[in-house]
Design a protein around this motif. Structure first.
Motif, PDB file in Angstrom:
ATOM      1  N   UNK A 185       0.824  -1.208   0.000  1.00 17.34           N
ATOM      2  CA  UNK A 185       0.000   0.000   0.000  1.00 17.34           C
ATOM      3  C   UNK A 185       0.856   1.254   0.000  1.00 17.34           C
ATOM      4  N   UNK A 186       0.394   2.249  -0.703  1.00 14.23           N
ATOM      5  CA  UNK A 186       1.114   3.523  -0.735  1.00 14.23           C
ATOM      6  C   UNK A 186       1.243   4.097   0.664  1.00 14.23           C
ATOM      7  N   UNK A 187       0.247   3.887   1.503  1.00 18.60           N
ATOM      8  CA  UNK A 187       0.297   4.396   2.882  1.00 18.60           C
ATOM      9  C   UNK A 187       1.403   3.720   3.697  1.00 18.60           C
ATOM     10  N   UNK A 188       1.910   2.596   3.175  1.00 19.20           N
ATOM     11  CA  UNK A 188       2.999   1.880   3.844  1.00 19.20           C
ATOM     12  C   UNK A 188       4.301   1.973   3.067  1.00 19.20           C
ATOM     13  N   UNK A 189       4.377   2.988   2.194  1.00 23.65           N
ATOM     14  CA  UNK A 189       5.611   3.220   1.458  1.00 23.65           C
ATOM     15  C   UNK A 189       5.683   2.572   0.093  1.00 23.65           C
ATOM     16  N   UNK A 190       4.608   1.950  -0.354  1.00 21.16           N
ATOM     17  CA  UNK A 190       4.598   1.331  -1.675  1.00 21.16           C
ATOM     18  C   UNK A 190       4.631   2.366  -2.781  1.00 21.16           C
ATOM     19  N   UNK A 191       5.144   1.954  -3.916  1.00 20.73           N
ATOM     20  CA  UNK A 191       5.290   2.878  -5.046  1.00 20.73           C
ATOM     21  C   UNK A 191       4.217   2.618  -6.102  1.00 20.73           C
ATOM     22  N   UNK A 192       4.224   3.460  -7.121  1.00 27.08           N
ATOM     23  CA  UNK A 192       3.347   3.279  -8.276  1.00 27.08           C
ATOM     24  C   UNK A 192       4.061   2.549  -9.404  1.00 27.08           C
TER      25      UNK A 192
END
Length: 56
Positions: free
Chosen positions: A22-29
Protein backbone atom coordinates in the motif's frame (compact mmCIF):
# COMPACT_ATOMS: atom_id res chain seq x y z
CA UNK A 1 1.40 -1.14 -20.59
CA UNK A 2 0.40 1.97 -18.64
CA UNK A 3 -1.30 3.48 -21.71
CA UNK A 4 -3.25 0.27 -22.28
CA UNK A 5 -4.23 0.11 -18.62
CA UNK A 6 -5.45 3.70 -18.62
CA UNK A 7 -7.46 3.15 -21.82
CA UNK A 8 -8.96 -0.11 -20.59
CA UNK A 9 -9.79 1.35 -17.20
CA UNK A 10 -11.51 4.34 -18.77
CA UNK A 11 -13.54 2.12 -21.10
CA UNK A 12 -14.79 -0.44 -18.60
CA UNK A 13 -14.21 0.83 -15.07
CA UNK A 14 -14.40 -2.79 -13.93
CA UNK A 15 -10.62 -3.11 -13.64
CA UNK A 16 -8.71 -1.40 -10.87
CA UNK A 17 -5.01 -1.06 -10.16
CA UNK A 18 -4.12 -2.51 -6.78
CA UNK A 19 -0.91 -1.74 -4.90
CA UNK A 20 0.71 -4.88 -3.50
CA UNK A 21 2.47 -2.74 -0.89
CA UNK A 22 0.00 0.00 0.00
CA UNK A 23 1.11 3.52 -0.74
CA UNK A 24 0.30 4.40 2.88
CA UNK A 25 3.00 1.88 3.84
CA UNK A 26 5.61 3.22 1.46
CA UNK A 27 4.60 1.33 -1.67
CA UNK A 28 5.29 2.88 -5.05
CA UNK A 29 3.35 3.28 -8.28
CA UNK A 30 5.93 1.19 -10.14
CA UNK A 31 4.51 -1.62 -12.26
CA UNK A 32 6.29 -4.15 -10.04
CA UNK A 33 4.02 -3.03 -7.18
CA UNK A 34 0.77 -2.98 -9.16
CA UNK A 35 -1.68 -5.67 -10.26
CA UNK A 36 -4.92 -5.39 -12.20
CA UNK A 37 -7.93 -6.62 -10.28
CA UNK A 38 -11.68 -6.74 -10.90
CA UNK A 39 -13.38 -3.74 -9.26
CA UNK A 40 -15.71 -5.79 -7.06
CA UNK A 41 -12.88 -8.08 -5.95
CA UNK A 42 -10.83 -4.98 -5.12
CA UNK A 43 -13.68 -3.52 -3.06
CA UNK A 44 -14.13 -6.81 -1.18
CA UNK A 45 -10.39 -7.09 -0.52
CA UNK A 46 -10.20 -3.64 1.05
CA UNK A 47 -13.43 -4.19 3.00
CA UNK A 48 -11.94 -7.36 4.47
CA UNK A 49 -8.68 -5.60 5.36
CA UNK A 50 -10.64 -2.77 7.00
CA UNK A 51 -12.75 -5.30 8.92
CA UNK A 52 -9.64 -7.14 10.17
CA UNK A 53 -8.07 -3.85 11.28
CA UNK A 54 -11.23 -2.89 13.20
CA UNK A 55 -11.07 -6.10 15.26
CA UNK A 56 -7.55 -5.35 16.55
Amino acid sequence: MREWTNWFQAKSRTIHRHHLVYRSRGGSNKTTNLVLIHAECHRQHHAAVHHRNQRR
